[in-house]
Motif scaffolding. Structure first.
Motif, mmCIF file in Angstrom:
data_model
loop_
_atom_site.group_PDB
_atom_site.id
_atom_site.type_symbol
_atom_site.label_atom_id
_atom_site.label_comp_id
_atom_site.label_asym_id
_atom_site.label_seq_id
_atom_site.Cartn_x
_atom_site.Cartn_y
_atom_site.Cartn_z
ATOM 1 N N ASP A 1 60.903 23.701 -29.114
ATOM 2 C CA ASP A 1 60.891 23.539 -27.665
ATOM 3 C C ASP A 1 60.482 22.084 -27.401
ATOM 4 O O ASP A 1 59.385 21.673 -27.759
ATOM 5 C CB ASP A 1 59.878 24.520 -27.063
ATOM 6 C CG ASP A 1 59.667 24.326 -25.574
ATOM 7 O OD1 ASP A 1 60.531 23.700 -24.937
ATOM 8 O OD2 ASP A 1 58.637 24.799 -25.058
ATOM 9 N N GLU B 1 57.576 22.402 -19.383
ATOM 10 C CA GLU B 1 57.701 22.188 -17.944
ATOM 11 C C GLU B 1 57.931 20.723 -17.544
ATOM 12 O O GLU B 1 57.231 20.174 -16.689
ATOM 13 C CB GLU B 1 56.472 22.765 -17.224
ATOM 14 C CG GLU B 1 56.305 24.259 -17.506
ATOM 15 C CD GLU B 1 55.182 24.913 -16.713
ATOM 16 O OE1 GLU B 1 54.285 24.185 -16.229
ATOM 17 O OE2 GLU B 1 55.197 26.153 -16.581
ATOM 18 N N THR C 1 65.340 24.203 -27.527
ATOM 19 C CA THR C 1 65.325 24.573 -26.112
ATOM 20 C C THR C 1 64.387 23.647 -25.358
ATOM 21 O O THR C 1 63.744 22.766 -25.936
ATOM 22 C CB THR C 1 64.899 26.050 -25.941
ATOM 23 O OG1 THR C 1 65.159 26.465 -24.603
ATOM 24 C CG2 THR C 1 63.421 26.245 -26.266
ATOM 25 N N TRP D 1 61.468 25.063 -19.195
ATOM 26 C CA TRP D 1 61.467 24.739 -17.767
ATOM 27 C C TRP D 1 60.479 25.613 -17.003
ATOM 28 O O TRP D 1 60.268 26.780 -17.333
ATOM 29 C CB TRP D 1 62.867 24.911 -17.186
ATOM 30 C CG TRP D 1 63.887 24.032 -17.835
ATOM 31 C CD1 TRP D 1 64.855 24.414 -18.719
ATOM 32 C CD2 TRP D 1 64.027 22.613 -17.679
ATOM 33 N NE1 TRP D 1 65.602 23.324 -19.116
ATOM 34 C CE2 TRP D 1 65.111 22.199 -18.497
ATOM 35 C CE3 TRP D 1 63.350 21.658 -16.935
ATOM 36 C CZ2 TRP D 1 65.526 20.886 -18.588
ATOM 37 C CZ3 TRP D 1 63.757 20.331 -17.019
ATOM 38 C CH2 TRP D 1 64.833 19.958 -17.831
ATOM 39 N N HIS E 1 63.260 29.382 -13.191
ATOM 40 C CA HIS E 1 64.660 29.684 -13.462
ATOM 41 C C HIS E 1 65.580 28.733 -12.700
ATOM 42 O O HIS E 1 66.713 28.480 -13.122
ATOM 43 C CB HIS E 1 64.969 31.127 -13.084
ATOM 44 C CG HIS E 1 64.936 31.402 -11.609
ATOM 45 N ND1 HIS E 1 63.761 31.539 -10.896
ATOM 46 C CD2 HIS E 1 65.938 31.559 -10.693
ATOM 47 C CE1 HIS E 1 64.026 31.771 -9.634
ATOM 48 N NE2 HIS E 1 65.335 31.781 -9.470
ATOM 49 N N ALA F 1 66.241 25.750 -14.924
ATOM 50 C CA ALA F 1 66.558 26.050 -16.320
ATOM 51 C C ALA F 1 67.954 25.641 -16.762
ATOM 52 O O ALA F 1 68.229 25.587 -17.970
ATOM 53 C CB ALA F 1 66.358 27.544 -16.588
ATOM 54 N N LYS G 1 71.847 22.214 -19.872
ATOM 55 C CA LYS G 1 72.230 23.472 -20.534
ATOM 56 C C LYS G 1 73.243 23.256 -21.643
ATOM 57 O O LYS G 1 73.321 24.071 -22.584
ATOM 58 C CB LYS G 1 72.783 24.471 -19.514
ATOM 59 C CG LYS G 1 74.064 24.060 -18.815
ATOM 60 C CD LYS G 1 74.464 25.112 -17.775
ATOM 61 C CE LYS G 1 75.710 24.700 -17.004
ATOM 62 N NZ LYS G 1 76.908 24.604 -17.861
ATOM 63 N N ILE H 1 68.495 28.839 -23.467
ATOM 64 C CA ILE H 1 67.849 28.510 -22.196
ATOM 65 C C ILE H 1 66.471 29.167 -22.137
ATOM 66 O O ILE H 1 66.335 30.349 -22.454
ATOM 67 C CB ILE H 1 68.693 29.006 -20.996
ATOM 68 C CG1 ILE H 1 70.153 28.525 -21.109
ATOM 69 C CG2 ILE H 1 68.060 28.574 -19.684
ATOM 70 C CD1 ILE H 1 70.340 27.053 -21.057
ATOM 71 N N SER H 2 65.458 28.402 -21.723
ATOM 72 C CA SER H 2 64.107 28.951 -21.553
ATOM 73 C C SER H 2 63.601 28.648 -20.151
ATOM 74 O O SER H 2 63.810 27.547 -19.639
ATOM 75 C CB SER H 2 63.141 28.343 -22.575
ATOM 76 O OG SER H 2 63.482 28.719 -23.893
ATOM 77 N N TYR H 3 62.918 29.630 -19.569
ATOM 78 C CA TYR H 3 62.336 29.407 -18.249
ATOM 79 C C TYR H 3 61.023 30.169 -18.123
ATOM 80 O O TYR H 3 60.753 31.103 -18.880
ATOM 81 C CB TYR H 3 63.317 29.824 -17.144
ATOM 82 C CG TYR H 3 63.503 31.325 -16.986
ATOM 83 C CD1 TYR H 3 62.842 32.022 -15.977
ATOM 84 C CD2 TYR H 3 64.347 32.035 -17.837
ATOM 85 C CE1 TYR H 3 63.016 33.394 -15.823
ATOM 86 C CE2 TYR H 3 64.529 33.399 -17.695
ATOM 87 C CZ TYR H 3 63.862 34.082 -16.695
ATOM 88 O OH TYR H 3 64.026 35.442 -16.553
ATOM 89 N N LEU I 1 70.883 33.566 -13.981
ATOM 90 C CA LEU I 1 71.026 32.670 -15.130
ATOM 91 C C LEU I 1 72.093 33.175 -16.091
ATOM 92 O O LEU I 1 72.911 32.393 -16.605
ATOM 93 C CB LEU I 1 69.697 32.535 -15.870
ATOM 94 C CG LEU I 1 68.659 31.580 -15.295
ATOM 95 C CD1 LEU I 1 67.391 31.603 -16.147
ATOM 96 C CD2 LEU I 1 69.199 30.159 -15.231
ATOM 97 N N ILE J 1 69.085 33.536 -23.421
ATOM 98 C CA ILE J 1 68.055 33.159 -22.445
ATOM 99 C C ILE J 1 66.726 33.777 -22.859
ATOM 100 O O ILE J 1 66.671 34.953 -23.250
ATOM 101 C CB ILE J 1 68.439 33.632 -21.029
ATOM 102 C CG1 ILE J 1 69.786 33.025 -20.610
ATOM 103 C CG2 ILE J 1 67.350 33.286 -20.024
ATOM 104 C CD1 ILE J 1 70.352 33.619 -19.337
#
Length: 507
Positions: free
Chosen positions: A330, A334, A368, A371, A374, A377, A381, A387-389, A405, A413
């Motif tokens: 990751d 954020e 990833t 974020w 969502h 996110a 892409k 995708i991470s949220y 999403l 996701i």
């Protein structure tokens, strides 16, 4: 009278000696000043060690030279002065001034650089750029050690062009150069700078995120050390006990955080790396996979520092990428929260190039970005593998947010952070107790099972001491952050049993 004459003569002689000493001292200082031309830190107007400002990845492909062998000290000096020439040119093009150009380029080369700067300034154009990697071959080194000819192939980097202070375009480059360097005043200056070729950048294929589809886990910090997992107080026994609890909850993944400054920034702290490997070893023994979040508490993003963050990245990734406990990377926690203060384009540019740098180092593990919501996110892409949220809004709207999403991407996701604090103190108007937290997890797991959501909840423990740089000093924020755990100092909370007894257990 005779005594007065003697005193007068002594005074005259003393004044003469004092004046001559002053003249000699002044001349010596002038000579010393004229001989300090090789102090690159002063030329660059920097009061920091060289390793603190520009560290692209440099590979010497060959230093073979039939005329005169290249000494190790001279090779290092040539590399340092050559990179400094790149650095000051980049700064000059960004600011449209010629500071440092005189010190790093000979008269002939200066004319070309200065002409470009004058043209850009007249058109109100500025170019922000950095190189990221160099592959240098020594073609010639004179017998007297004053001339060096280099070929620098696959010089990779990024540049952004601005017109009237407005962003115009960004490009990634991969180019070959021939460089002639002259030794003057103990300092290697660029005499000739010629672009030989321009290459297409290679596209790195997306990685199949194996194991992401059945992710159920939590974000992990030790109970007594929130946001400080790798200090010397953390013992293996702590990790063993915590990972046993996590495994007994029938979870399979933990997310951990690598602090940029905590791990030494560009110069990685070996002790921290050893502790990271110890954590991975214990995770493997507990049959847990690890998502490693990089660059925690980093917030600069300036292009002039990309070579430093890339060196940090290389130090971490190269050291642990082959560990069997590593599941994925990751890039940053954020980063969208920095859009307002740092600039969205600036943040996204750094993230994009960091992903590319990581994929050059590790072609196996998926990547990833964590974020904060969502809504953010889908940024980059196409760059990430999944995708991470994070979600801390109304739980009733989670299903809608997640499915929105899913309609926007074919990539897996992960709900990377979600939780509810069991805090109903003086500073809250509508707080929650432990039973509210348990009900929250019951509803979350129902939604998770129905919508097949991969998730990592926040977090295992309540924390006694929340660092001020995490939640600030305001008590209504800081106190709430302390009660997200499903365990506290007295033992388990009701939410613990909800998770342990959930029906969506792993196969």
């Amino acid at each position: 009278m005779k005594k007065n004459k003697i005193l007068y003569r002594i005074f005259i002689i003393a004044v003469f000696i004092f004046l001559n000493a002053g003249v000699i001292y002044g001349i010596s200082q002038v000579i010393a000043y004229l001989n300090t031309g090789a102090d690159s830190s002063k030329m660059l107007h920097l009061d920091v060690a060289r390793t603190d400002y520009y560290l692209p990845d440099v590979t010497w492909v060959s230093i073979d030279n039939p005329g005169r062998p290249m000494e190790a000290a001279n090779q290092q000096k040539i590399e340092q002065d050559y990179l400094d020439a790149w650095y000051v040119k980049n700064l000059a093009l960004e600011n449209n001034n010629i500071d440092g150009i005189y010190d790093h380029y000979t008269e002939t080369a200066r004319k070309k650089v200065n002409a470009l700067i004058e043209y850009n300034a007249a058109q109100n154009i500025s170019i922000q750029s950095t190189t990221l990697s160099h592959h240098v071959t020594l073609n010639f080194y004179s017998a007297d050690g004053t001339v060096a000819v280099l070929t620098d192939r696959q010089v990779t980097g990024v540049e952004k062009i601005y017109k009237d202070h407005v962003f115009v375009t960004q490009r990634e480059f991969n180019e070959d150069y021939r460089i002639i360097l002259l030794l003057e005043d103990g300092f290697w200056r660029v005499r000739h700078f010629e672009k030989l070729a321009v290459h297409q950048n290679t596209t790195i294929a997306q990685i199949a995120p194996v194991g992401i589809e059945q992710m159920q886990g939590l974000n992990y910090y030790p109970e007594k050390h929130p946001w400080d997992t790798f200090n010397d107080s953390i013992k293996e026994e702590t990790l063993i006990a915590d990972f046993k609890i996590i495994k007994d909850l029938n979870l399979n993944t933990i997310r951990i955080f690598i602090g940029y400054e905590d791990f030494g920034k560009a110069e990685i702290d070996d002790l921290k790396l050893n502790r990271l490997n110890t954590l991975l070893d214990q995770a493997q023994k507990a049959d847990l996979k690890v998502m490693i979040t990089l660059f925690d508490f980093y917030g600069d993003y300036d292009m002039n520092n990309w070579t430093l963050t890339n060196k940090h990245l290389k130090g971490i990734v190269s050291s642990v990428k082959d560990h069997p406990a590593v599941l994925c990377w990751d890039i940053k926690n954020e980063p969208d929260l920095d859009f307002k203060n740092r600039g969205k384009d600036r943040v996204l540019s750094w993230l994009s190039q960091t992903i590319k740098a990581l994929k050059q180092l590790d072609s196996l593990h998926p990547v990833t970005i964590g974020w904060s919501s969502h809504k953010a996110a889908l940024n980059l892409k196409d760059d990430v593998d999944f995708i991470s949220y994070h979600y801390y809004q109304d739980l009733e709207e989670l299903s809608s947010a997640h499915n929105t999403l899913k309609k926007s991407t074919i990539k897996p996701i992960v709900l990377q952070e979600i939780g509810l604090p069991s805090y109903d103190g003086f500073w809250t108007f509508n707080g929650n107790d432990k039973e509210d937290q348990a009900l929250f997890y019951k509803q979350l797991l129902e939604t998770q099972k129905r919508d097949s959501i991969n998730y990592l909840f926040w977090t295992l423990y309540d924390f006694d001491n929340i660092p001020q740089d995490v939640a600030g000093s305001l008590p209504w924020r800081k106190n709430k952050q302390a009660y997200f755990g499903i365990m506290d100092s007295t033992g388990i909370k009701p939410a613990y049993n909800v998770i342990k007894n959930r029906s969506s257990r792993l196969p």
